[in-house]
Scaffold this active site. Sequence first.
Site, short mmCIF file in Angstrom:
data_model
loop_
_atom_site.label_atom_id
_atom_site.label_comp_id
_atom_site.label_asym_id
_atom_site.label_seq_id
_atom_site.Cartn_x
_atom_site.Cartn_y
_atom_site.Cartn_z
N ASP A 26 0.82 -1.22 0.00
CA ASP A 26 0.00 0.00 0.00
C ASP A 26 0.86 1.27 0.00
OD1 ASP A 26 0.71 -0.97 2.58
OD2 ASP A 26 -0.83 0.26 3.55
N GLY A 184 3.30 0.27 11.77
CA GLY A 184 2.49 1.36 12.31
C GLY A 184 3.32 2.15 13.31
N GLU A 214 13.08 2.44 14.54
CA GLU A 214 12.87 3.45 13.49
C GLU A 214 12.52 4.77 14.17
OE1 GLU A 214 9.37 2.80 11.15
OE2 GLU A 214 9.97 4.15 9.56
O1 LIG Z 1 8.23 2.76 7.80
C1 LIG Z 1 7.18 2.35 8.31
N1 LIG Z 1 7.11 2.19 9.66
C2 LIG Z 1 5.99 1.74 10.28
N2 LIG Z 1 4.88 1.45 9.62
C3 LIG Z 1 4.86 1.60 8.28
C4 LIG Z 1 5.99 2.05 7.57
N3 LIG Z 1 5.66 2.12 6.28
C5 LIG Z 1 4.39 1.72 6.17
N4 LIG Z 1 3.90 1.40 7.38
C6 LIG Z 1 2.54 0.96 7.72
O2 LIG Z 1 2.37 -0.38 7.31
C7 LIG Z 1 1.05 -0.55 6.84
C8 LIG Z 1 0.91 -1.84 6.06
O3 LIG Z 1 1.66 -1.86 4.90
C9 LIG Z 1 0.81 0.73 6.08
O4 LIG Z 1 -0.57 0.97 5.88
C10 LIG Z 1 1.44 1.76 7.00
O5 LIG Z 1 0.50 2.19 7.96
#
Ligand SMILES: O=c1[nH]cnc2c1ncn2[C@@H]1O[C@H](CO)[C@@H](O)[C@H]1O
Length: 377
Positions: A26, A184, A214
């Site tokens: 996504d 998330g 992160e």
């Molecule tokens: O870098 C990130 N860190 C934490 N959550 C993330 C990152 N990139 C995306 N998502 C989360 O993972 C969900 C599922 O793919 C996304 O909808 C987003 O809310």
Amino acid sequence: MTTLRTPPTEDQILRAPKVLLHDHLDGGLRPATIVELAREQGYDRLPEEDPGRLGHWFREAADSGSLERYLETFAHTCAVMQTREALVRVASECVRDLAADGVVYAEIRYAPEQHLTAGLTLEQVVEAVNDGFREGERLAAGEGRRIRVGALLTAMRHAARSLEIAELANRYRDRGVVGFDIAGAEAGFPPTRHLPAFEFLKRENNHFTIHAGEAFGLPSIWEALQLCGADRLGHGVRIMDDIETGEDGTVRLGRLAAYVRDKRVPLEMCPTSNLQTGAASSYAEHPIGLLRRLHFRVTVNTDNRLMSGTSMSREFGHLVRTFGWTLDDLQWLTVNAMKSAFIPFDERLSMINDVIKPGYAGLRSEWLFGADPVARS
Ligand SMILES: O=c1[nH]cnc2c1ncn2[C@@H]1O[C@H](CO)[C@@H](O)[C@H]1O
Ligand SMILES: [Zn+2]
């Protein structure tokens, strides 16, 4: 004179075989597809109608310096990924885009629980995405590009469905799903909130990675490894907080950093994404430079190609320009990633020996002995 120390060209980076372990389905839609899907589905909340401007909007909005704000942009992509047709299309295009970028193996993640608003069941979501991945592989192969893709099922860390999603991943483990993840907002949502999911997967001898280190530091990494038992770390950049560099350049690893290196824990690093969420301040200062020199098991990833306006080739390009990395470095990173994949050992080995090493050897020899003009294009 061209030598093996000469940084590779953009074209060579594009053609080099690449392996991608951390990419959100996504977070990688084509802007034009979002616009079309929104129109078909009557979703009228897109901030821009023109694909070029929409792509720009995503990159700008995600460039906020905060993970929480970065994550808000996913409301629009998830909104148009609620039907079987949309999921098949997005998954298929994802595979074709990666193949066109020279990716030969990818693990793509998404959270099935975010695709239920139009009435699909969790199983229907997984099956639609799997069908899209298979279609993408077939279409890419038809264009002479071989790529293999596995799914990782993500549970959202602020929600309470992780055990259910872990069970789902386990049910589909021989049918396209290779592992599990949590994602998330990190601050306030430690990995141990989801311990039952991780314990279930361990009992099943299944694999998982955890977004950790992160937006939050060492305690998150420590919990992910020592209390949850993660096989890999999503990002893990904050492991730097446990590494001291003295004025004379000597480097001292704390216990946790030493553990991560000694145990060869794979770090799924995503440089551009880290700049956007504020986890790093520039490519030059990104921990990946030092961690690579210290021989941590570093891998390079895109995270969200749409929000970061990136691709594997672009990430490699930034690193080549910033650190002067060569084809040898890119091969090392790619082999690291393949070794760390969740598919069986013999299949990883055959990707390394039959695809990755010959691919890089071909690029090196073309360099030394002159490219055939067709290959150089
Ligand atoms: O870098 C990130 N860190 C934490 N959550 C993330 C990152 N990139 C995306 N998502 C989360 O993972 C969900 C599922 O793919 C996304 O909808 C987003 O809310
Ligand atoms: Zn991520």
